[in-house]
Design a protein around this motif. Structure first.
Motif, PDB file in Angstrom:
ATOM      1  N   ARG A 189     -36.932 -14.746  21.852  1.00 62.07           N
ATOM      2  CA  ARG A 189     -36.177 -14.015  22.885  1.00 62.07           C
ATOM      3  C   ARG A 189     -36.252 -12.509  22.602  1.00 62.07           C
ATOM      4  O   ARG A 189     -35.266 -11.805  22.713  1.00 62.07           O
ATOM      5  N   GLY A 229     -38.366 -10.532  24.192  1.00 60.55           N
ATOM      6  CA  GLY A 229     -38.664  -9.793  25.407  1.00 60.55           C
ATOM      7  C   GLY A 229     -39.938  -8.966  25.346  1.00 60.55           C
ATOM      8  O   GLY A 229     -40.238  -8.195  26.261  1.00 60.55           O
ATOM      9  N   CYS A 239     -42.789  -9.870  25.883  1.00 60.42           N
ATOM     10  CA  CYS A 239     -43.733 -10.293  26.914  1.00 60.42           C
ATOM     11  C   CYS A 239     -43.413  -9.670  28.275  1.00 60.42           C
ATOM     12  O   CYS A 239     -44.234  -9.738  29.192  1.00 60.42           O
ATOM     13  N   VAL A 292     -40.551 -14.639  29.675  1.00 63.02           N
ATOM     14  CA  VAL A 292     -39.492 -15.408  29.008  1.00 63.02           C
ATOM     15  C   VAL A 292     -38.316 -15.627  29.964  1.00 63.02           C
ATOM     16  O   VAL A 292     -37.676 -16.680  29.946  1.00 63.02           O
ATOM     17  N   TYR A 306     -49.215 -10.544  24.492  1.00 63.67           N
ATOM     18  CA  TYR A 306     -48.022  -9.785  24.112  1.00 63.67           C
ATOM     19  C   TYR A 306     -47.123 -10.530  23.157  1.00 63.67           C
ATOM     20  O   TYR A 306     -46.248  -9.938  22.540  1.00 63.67           O
ATOM     21  N   ILE A 329     -45.557 -14.723  18.775  1.00 65.06           N
ATOM     22  CA  ILE A 329     -45.498 -16.134  18.388  1.00 65.06           C
ATOM     23  C   ILE A 329     -46.723 -16.882  18.928  1.00 65.06           C
ATOM     24  O   ILE A 329     -47.100 -17.920  18.407  1.00 65.06           O
TER      25      ILE A 329
END
Ligand code: SF4
Ligand code: SF4
Lengths: 439, 418, 219
Positions: A50, A52, A54, A73, A115, A118
């Motif tokens: 989380r 952000g 992306c 997300v 981006y 993970i």
């Protein structure tokens, strides 16, 4: 802001969600999650930080002044996140929103992969959401109709078998006036190349078949097209989430080529079809790789230029820019070949920024344009950034070797009044190549 | 009686036609086809703009056509092509057009002995099939998936029973597709129907049907199996019982169901191209026991030679043997017979052919643009510029090779290497 | 007090490591089993060279598009993780524990540097908190789990810093620091911190798909 604040009326989404009960929703969602989803979804759901990061990846988000409900997300949160939080017990209204979001606000373009530290593939998560929507019977009207067409005719546009052959023969006839002796060889066993196209070509853009035949004639290719189903390489079932039909379509395409004993399949300038044939549909059928070499037109043209087979009368003088279609760039790494071919054809190329594998999607891909008129605005508003990108180049011509990109870009160009024309590589090659002197 | 009994089986090499090169008076000549007995080579030739003729060996038939396509030989050696005259289509046999004319004609099918030639037809935007030129009494909104029974007696196709408007999802869901046999549609309609197949004596027809977006099954003579599956592939009739088998998908894996009940457990990543031994004693299929790895399975037992791609499963006439082609990563094809891989590696290989006594297997192959015929893992007859499938003599002792060298059509009869 | 401290740095520490290692192995093992069972197809595309290439690339600050376009979070992320590992291993007080546990010694960083790095980590955590509260992208998707993970990750550093400054009763702080550190270890397999376990796998997978199948970089 959330998807429920921007619901768009689609007759089929409306009809389908009205008939849903909470129990059925829960049962279907959980059967897909338990039966089909696996480690990827679990790992993605758990490890998404989380963060952000992306958000700036997605053209929808960027074009909506970074509205978080359009970030990758944020979109996962409103769909798969919602499902997991509520253990599948969604309201019909939420299902509507989820379907609208999954089918029209994500192009499965995978730009966001670049981006995410993970390595989360938002496109995959959204595809899984679409799969659930398909299983719930909640799909937008127009794209569902194309899925029906695929199932009934093995092509996307309800083209009947005689219409297909007739279109080819008609184009062959027309082209013979300009290129004496030109053939569109049908069902030639053992040909080097099996040329496949998407159904909109015989339906609306026969000129593209004409051009392809002209180029094949020009380079002396040993090629064929099938008269049988399997000629259409497109695949909207992959995008509606009807993977069973996707498998059937790809089987029909590959087996048509196998039956003709061709050495490879060369596909017209289409991106989504390439994705379907190259690394999606084949997998459903148990083929780790495509069972016949698959060559996209960009790569084929690149080969032809490299072998010196295309003789040009000159170059395209006006400056052009290049639009990189996601499915053959992030999907196949053809960015260099696309550039080399374009430079062969055009004297001046002005790159967009960002470009190559970092290029923004056209917002038509992933089946979004196929969801039809109700959602046209979603694509236009959702891709202001593409208009800005195009405008900044100052060119009047954009080269885009993909059907969906053409459709998407043309709409954007018109909406933002950019006054730019779109070209396929095939358009340029046909325009510029040496043609027989006619008496 | 086998058609090949009347062929010339005298050993040796014979030049059938000195030169099949395009004739100078023609604008171009299309692909060459050779009759099963190797006595005739034929091609469509373009005589002038919009004028096409049919060449057979050294002669071009007097009849000419505005268009011609889909050339091919029937098993009993007649050269057929779909031809257009005055905006109407028909089929020409050995250059002679049928009397019947249609708006369009395609998908010619031949019965195994060649007596019947069926085609798909469109007349006034209505669709169906014709047999030896005679169309079904009833034509439909649309038709595809055309089939002709082996004995040439019956035809079947998937038909659309009524027209539906643009994006009319409701009617589609109600079901507007079914199978028509000899022009008569099954009473029940389905969301989809695919690929009708005939039982060995053409008494019955089976097809895959989709009852909803998610429920696939097999319908036999219009009645669907009571059990539904995630997906199916084309069914296959047991040669001498009433059973119908089909690959079915359950829990994401493929197995085989017989009359709706599981016969082979669903453990495969794919399973298709079912084929029974002619006496029904064995059932063969192409299967993928592992992801990305295919082979042939006989009665649920997979061969242990796996390849990323396996095609062209062929079962011997006595049903005891099977052959197929394998391909490794799109690099080279090989022939597999009874679970063993032949030595040769080829750019392309064609469907293997068994001899009538089931002892020999032959296969057309090509590499580097040259063709050859391989019989029992030995090349027979040398290299050709083009070659066609081999055929075996009725007693299985000789093999007929049809090939082209320097534009000459050769017919070679040789002993079968063992 | 001393006894409890000994317990915390002795058996409890071993227990925490055991849970961390056992839990991690279990989580990774069960994830791989799940993948094998349901997504055998996708495992077959794993390509080690492409995976390593991508992992290395993503270890380089500003080496990828994502890092470049998000400079502040990139800076904070790298500082946080680098300092975390340096402090975990090379703090003098930790070195004593390592050598006590495993019986070998190695050079350490000066106390001052350790304190500075700790402050850097705390600063990074403050930035994370600030960002979660103020950045609309992040706030939109933040859940309790994210706060929990952030809290667990921050606590050892705050307590560690306070302990080294002999804040209040230094011993209690040290004890708290030990407990927080152990809590973090235990939490890794079972909270968002599991990204430490799964990130290499998710990265390796997408890198293989991009690199080996699609012939394009994933950064
Ligand atoms: S549209 Fe592209 S960038 Fe946006 S979420 Fe979907 S895959 Fe990611
Ligand atoms: S960048 Fe990756 S980890 Fe961060 S929010 Fe987006 S998907 Fe989640």
């Amino acid at each position: 802001m959330s998807i429920l604040d921007r619901k768009i009326e689609d007759p089929e989404l409306k009809r389908a969600t009205e008939g849903l009960s909470a129990d059925r929703i829960e049962q279907v969602i959980n059967s897909v999650l338990q039966g089909e989803a696996g480690a990827r979804l679990k790992a993605y759901a758990e490890t998404c930080m989380r963060c952000g990061m992306c958000a700036p990846a997605c053209h929808y988000c960027v074009s909506h002044d970074m509205d978080p409900s359009y970030s990758p997300v944020g979109k996962v949160e409103q769909t798969m996140g919602l499902i997991l939080r509520k253990h599948g017990r969604l309201t019909p209204d939420e299902v509507y929103g989820m379907a609208q979001l999954a089918y029209t606000e994500c192009n499965l373009c995978r730009r966001c992969v670049h981006y995410c530290p993970i390595g989360i593939d938002t496109g995959y998560i959204i595809s899984t959401v679409r799969r659930i929507c398909h299983k719930l019977g909640v799909t937008p009207l127009y794209i569902q109709d194309t899925a029906h067409s695929h199932s009934a005719t093995m092509n996307q546009m309800w083209v009947k078998e005689d219409e297909w052959v007739d279109s080819l023969q008609w184009q062959e006839d027309e082209a013979r006036d300009e290129f004496p002796g030109l053939r569109i060889p049908l069902d030639v066993e053992g040909a080097d190349i099996f040329y496949s196209v998407i159904a909109p070509e015989p339906k609306f853009r026969t000129q593209l078949i004409y051009q392809a035949a002209a180029i094949m004639k020009h380079v002396g290719a040993d090629w064929t097209m099938p008269s049988t189903p399997g000629w259409d390489n497109s695949d909207m079932c992959m995008f509606t989430g009807d993977f069973e039909m996707m498998g059937r379509l790809k089987r029909s395409h590959f087996e048509a080529a196998q039956k003709l004993k061709v050495r490879r399949i060369v596909m017209g300038e289409c991106g989504h079809a390439f994705r379907s044939v190259y690394d999606v549909g084949n997998r459903w059928l148990g083929w780790k790789n495509h069972p016949i070499p698959i060559v996209h037109s960009v790569e084929y043209f690149w080969e032809l230029f490299n072998e010196g087979k295309i003789k040009l009368t000159g170059k395209y003088e006006e400056p052009v820019t290049i639009h990189d279609p996601c499915n053959i760039i992030r999907g196949r790494g053809l960015m260099d070949k696309l550039r080399e071919v374009t430079h062969h054809l055009c004297s001046e190329v002005i790159e967009m920024s960002p470009t190559r594998e970092h290029n923004y999607c056209c917002a038509a891909g992933g089946g979004v344009i196929n969801c039809g008129p109700p959602f046209k605005g979603v694509r236009l508003e959702g891709n202001r950034i593409k208009a800005d990108q195009l405008r900044a180049t100052g060119v009047k011509t954009v080269v885009a070797p993909c059907h969906n990109c053409h459709g998407g870009l043309e709409d954007i160009i018109h909406h933002y009044q950019l006054g730019i024309q779109t070209k396929f590589l095939g358009d340029l090659i046909y325009e510029l190549m040496e043609k027989p002197e006619l008496e | 009686m086998q058609l090949s009994e009347s062929w010339d089986w005298e050993k040796g090499e014979r030049v059938v036609t000195e030169s099949l090169a395009p004739m100078p008076e023609h604008k171009w000549q299309e692909e060459i086809h050779v009759s099963p007995d190797g006595e005739t080579a034929a091609a469509i030739v373009c005589i002038d703009d919009g004028e096409f003729g049919l060449r057979m060996n050294d002669t071009v038939h007097d009849n000419t056509f505005d268009k011609a396509w889909k050339p091919g030989f029937t098993p009993d050696g007649r050269f057929c092509a779909l031809v257009q005259q005055d905006e109407e289509w028909t089929l020409a046999e050995n250059g002679e057009p049928w009397d019947e004319r249609y708006g369009f004609m395609w998908s010619p099918l031949f019965s195994s002995e060649g007596g019947a030639v069926a085609t798909a037809v469109q007349q006034d935007m209505a669709y169906g099939m014709s047999v030896n030129g005679v169309a079904w009494d009833t034509l439909f909104e649309n038709a595809n998936g055309f089939a002709l029974s082996d004995n040439g007696k019956r035809t079947a196709a998937v038909v659309q029973t009524r027209s539906i408007g643009q994006a009319d999802l409701i009617s589609f869901r109600e079901g507007v597709f079914t199978v028509a046999v000899d022009g008569e549609a099954w009473e029940s309609t389905f969301m989809n129907a695919w690929d009708p197949v005939f039982s060995p004596y053409a008494h019955r027809v089976a097809a895959q049907v989709r009852l909803s977006l998610y429920d696939y099954t097999v319908a036999v003579d219009g009645t669907p199996w009571p059990i539904h599956f995630q997906c199916t592939w084309e069914p296959c009739f047991h040669p001498n019982s009433s059973a119908v088998v089909a690959p079915v998908r359950q829990g994401g894996k493929w197995g085989i169901a017989e009359d709706g009940n599981m016969l082979w457990k669903p453990v495969f990543f794919n399973c298709w191209h079912l084929q029974y031994a002619p006496d029904g004693s064995r059932l063969y299929a192409i299967v993928a026991p592992e992801y990305g790895k295919f082979t042939v399975a006989q009665d649920e037992r997979a061969w242990n030679v796996l390849a990323p791609v396996v095609t062209e499963l062929t079962v011997s006439p006595d049903g005891s043997r099977a052959a197929a082609l394998g391909n490794h990563d799109n690099k080279a094809w090989h022939v597999m017979v009874d679970g063993k891989v032949w030595h040769g590696r080829y750019d392309m290989a064609w469907k293997p052919v068994f001899s009538a006594d089931s002892r020999s297997v032959g296969c057309r192959v090509s590499s580097n643009g040259k063709y050859a015929v391989v019989v029992n893992d030995n090349t027979v007859g040398g290299e050709f510029d083009k070659a066609w499938d081999p055929a075996f003599s009725p007693d299985g002792s000789k093999v007929l090779i049809r090939g082209m060298r320097n534009n000459a059509l050769l017919r070679i009869v040789a002993d079968v290497p063992r | 007090m001393n006894a409890f401290y000994n317990f915390a740095t002795g058996p409890l520490a071993w227990a925490a490591f055991a849970v961390f290692i056992g839990g991690s192995v279990y989580r990774i093992w069960s994830m791989i089993q799940l993948a094998k069972q349901k997504e055998a197809a996708f495992i077959s595309y794993m390509s080690l060279p492409h995976a390593l290439r991508s992992i290395v690339r993503w270890l380089i600050p500003f080496g990828t598009l994502g890092w470049k376009e998000n400079p502040s979070i990139t800076l904070a992320t790298f500082l946080f993780h680098i300092c975390l590992f340096v402090l975990l291993i090379f703090t003098p007080a930790h070195e004593v524990l390592w050598s006590y546990a495993f019986g070998f010694t190695f050079p350490v960083i000066p106390e001052v540097l350790a304190d500075t790095l700790t402050l850097v980590v705390i600063g990074a955590c403050c930035f994370f908190v600030h960002r979660r509260l103020t950045n609309i992208q992040v706030r939109y998707v933040t859940t309790g789990k994210d706060w929990l993970a952030l809290g667990i990750a921050t606590a050892p550093f705050i307590t560690g810093f306070l302990a080294s400054q002999q804040f209040a009763d230094g011993q209690i702080m040290t004890l708290l620091h030990v407990l927080c550190g152990e809590a973090m270890l235990v939490a890794i397999p079972f909270t968002r911190l599991s990204h430490a376990l799964f990130q290499p796998l998710t990265r390796a997978y997408i890198a293989s798909e991009f690199g080996a199948v699609r012939h394009v970089q994933d950064w």
